[in-house]
Design an enzyme around this catalytic site. Structure first.
Site, PDB file in Angstrom:
ATOM      1  N   GLY A  26      69.317  14.784  17.204  1.00 29.91           N
ATOM      2  CA  GLY A  26      68.414  15.609  16.421  1.00 29.91           C
ATOM      3  C   GLY A  26      67.006  15.077  16.327  1.00 29.91           C
ATOM      4  O   GLY A  26      66.186  15.631  15.588  1.00 29.91           O
ATOM      5  N   GLY A  27      66.703  14.015  17.082  1.00 30.76           N
ATOM      6  CA  GLY A  27      65.337  13.506  17.084  1.00 30.76           C
ATOM      7  C   GLY A  27      64.347  14.561  17.552  1.00 30.76           C
ATOM      8  O   GLY A  27      63.188  14.576  17.135  1.00 30.76           O
ATOM      9  N   GLY A  28      64.830  15.476  18.416  1.00 33.49           N
ATOM     10  CA  GLY A  28      63.983  16.564  18.892  1.00 33.49           C
ATOM     11  C   GLY A  28      64.112  17.834  18.073  1.00 33.49           C
ATOM     12  O   GLY A  28      63.484  18.849  18.384  1.00 33.49           O
TER      13      GLY A  28
ATOM     14  N   GLU B  84      72.746  22.097  19.374  1.00 33.88           N
ATOM     15  CA  GLU B  84      73.414  21.092  20.212  1.00 33.88           C
ATOM     16  C   GLU B  84      74.867  20.900  19.776  1.00 33.88           C
ATOM     17  O   GLU B  84      75.770  20.804  20.611  1.00 33.88           O
ATOM     18  CB  GLU B  84      72.657  19.762  20.144  1.00 33.88           C
ATOM     19  CG  GLU B  84      71.322  19.795  20.863  1.00 33.88           C
ATOM     20  CD  GLU B  84      70.478  18.557  20.612  1.00 33.88           C
ATOM     21  OE1 GLU B  84      69.523  18.348  21.375  1.00 33.88           O
ATOM     22  OE2 GLU B  84      70.761  17.807  19.656  1.00 33.88           O
TER      23      GLU B  84
ATOM     24  N   GLY C  26      66.069  17.434  25.210  1.00 34.41           N
ATOM     25  CA  GLY C  26      65.480  16.107  25.192  1.00 34.41           C
ATOM     26  C   GLY C  26      65.002  15.637  26.550  1.00 34.41           C
ATOM     27  O   GLY C  26      65.130  16.340  27.557  1.00 34.41           O
TER      28      GLY C  26
ATOM     29  N   LYS D  65      69.501   3.226  23.825  1.00 35.77           N
ATOM     30  CA  LYS D  65      70.273   4.028  22.865  1.00 35.77           C
ATOM     31  C   LYS D  65      71.675   3.468  22.626  1.00 35.77           C
ATOM     32  O   LYS D  65      72.439   4.021  21.848  1.00 35.77           O
ATOM     33  CB  LYS D  65      70.396   5.471  23.382  1.00 35.77           C
ATOM     34  CG  LYS D  65      69.080   6.086  23.845  1.00 35.77           C
ATOM     35  CD  LYS D  65      68.067   6.148  22.737  1.00 35.77           C
ATOM     36  CE  LYS D  65      66.729   6.697  23.206  1.00 35.77           C
ATOM     37  NZ  LYS D  65      66.764   8.070  23.683  1.00 35.77           N
TER      38      LYS D  65
ATOM     39  N   ALA E 247      71.278  11.593  23.490  1.00 33.03           N
ATOM     40  CA  ALA E 247      71.533  11.117  22.125  1.00 33.03           C
ATOM     41  C   ALA E 247      70.424  10.158  21.734  1.00 33.03           C
ATOM     42  O   ALA E 247      69.802   9.510  22.585  1.00 33.03           O
ATOM     43  CB  ALA E 247      72.889  10.428  22.033  1.00 33.03           C
ATOM     44  N   ASP E 248      70.166  10.072  20.448  1.00 39.32           N
ATOM     45  CA  ASP E 248      69.196   9.099  19.944  1.00 39.32           C
ATOM     46  C   ASP E 248      69.834   7.725  19.797  1.00 39.32           C
ATOM     47  O   ASP E 248      69.157   6.702  19.921  1.00 39.32           O
ATOM     48  CB  ASP E 248      68.643   9.566  18.599  1.00 39.32           C
ATOM     49  CG  ASP E 248      67.910  10.891  18.722  1.00 39.32           C
ATOM     50  OD1 ASP E 248      67.042  11.004  19.614  1.00 39.32           O
ATOM     51  OD2 ASP E 248      68.218  11.825  17.959  1.00 39.32           O
TER      52      ASP E 248
END
Length: 273
Positions: free
Chosen positions: A136-138, A144, A67, A162, A124-125
């Protein structure tokens, strides 16, 4: 001058203030966006530097997350390796992380050679008050989570955007769920029926079709409706045939660093039960 031409010039004079106002507003919008973007980037850098300085020591194996925020962590890690002559081995969580490690001249390894890590640092998102994460946005959630699970200490870095009391307060794109391609339709239906909300197949931006993970799988983004018992939901989701992993990181992070708007760094530890 004809009457038509005269009327046109009069209309142009009337419109000029409106065009000028629109141009000023547009420039102001760009300036505000640029200022906000720069502030967020500086906040990411502050959090990343604090985590690397506080948790990385000589002769360690370090898990490197994925990220935009992790870029600053690798920058600082490489800086410390050069200046302090540290012996550091890095294990990546994605293709992006691997490239960052190589570009900075750091020692690259994997879980085959180093199955136990001293510390893993990742972004982190969203992070809630209990240090439950959405990641997991990426699209790298499975790797991870594997790397974080192999680390003695898992540390999270993020900017102020965030930081949430409850999941879903800031992050509106849902919980990423990696699925086997042939199962994405039945899995999405089961999730919606059992937990509410909707689970949509994530589509790619620069290619036709869905996003494909490093593991050649698809991602569903589950937009939940209400707060949940995330530990129970995470376990239940993983029991659905076809689900590879979820972007819910429950009880894994031991500390989170948030770069704040005022230039400070906020530290959050898990609540004491």
């Amino acid at each position: 001058m004809s009457k038509v031409a005269s009327n046109r010039k009069e209309e142009e004079r009337e419109m000029y203030p409106l065009r000028l106002t629109a141009a000023v507003c547009s420039r102001k919008h760009v300036w505000v966006f640029s200022r906000s973007f720069n502030m967020a980037e500086e906040a990411k850098k502050l959090a990343a530097y604090a985590a690397v300085d506080n948790h990385v020591q000589n002769n360690q194996v370090v898990g490197v997350g994925s990220g935009s925020t992790i870029v600053y962590a690798v920058d600082r890690l490489a800086e410390r390796v050069r200046e302090e002559k540290l012996n550091i081995v890095c294990v990546p969580t994605s293709f992006q992380a691997r490239q960052l490690i190589l570009q900075h001249g750091l020692t690259l390894s994997d879980l085959d050679r180093h199955p136990e890590l001293d510390v893993a640092i990742d972004g982190a998102d969203e992070v809630d008050a209990d240090l439950t994460l959405i990641k997991g946005g990426g699209g790298c959630l499975t790797q991870e989570k594997i790397v974080a699970g192999c680390a003695k200490h898992f540390v999270v870095i993020a900017d102020y955007r965030k930081n949430s009391k409850d999941l879903g307060q800031q992050w509106k794109k849902g919980v990423p769920i990696e699925v086997i391609p042939m199962a994405y339709v039945p899995v999405s239906r089961i999730i919606a029926k059992r937990f509410g909300g909707e689970a949509n197949l994530r589509m790619a931006v620069s290619k036709a079709g869905p996003v494909v993970t490093d593991n050649s799988n698809f991602i569903l983004d589950w937009k939940f409706e209400n707060a949940q018992n995330w530990k129970e939901v995470n376990t239940a989701l993983k029991m659905i045939p076809g689900v590879v992993e979820t972007g819910l990181f429950v009880g894994m992070a031991e500390r989170a660093y948030f770069g704040m708007e005022d230039g400070s760094v906020k530290v959050r530890d898990p609540p004491v039960n």
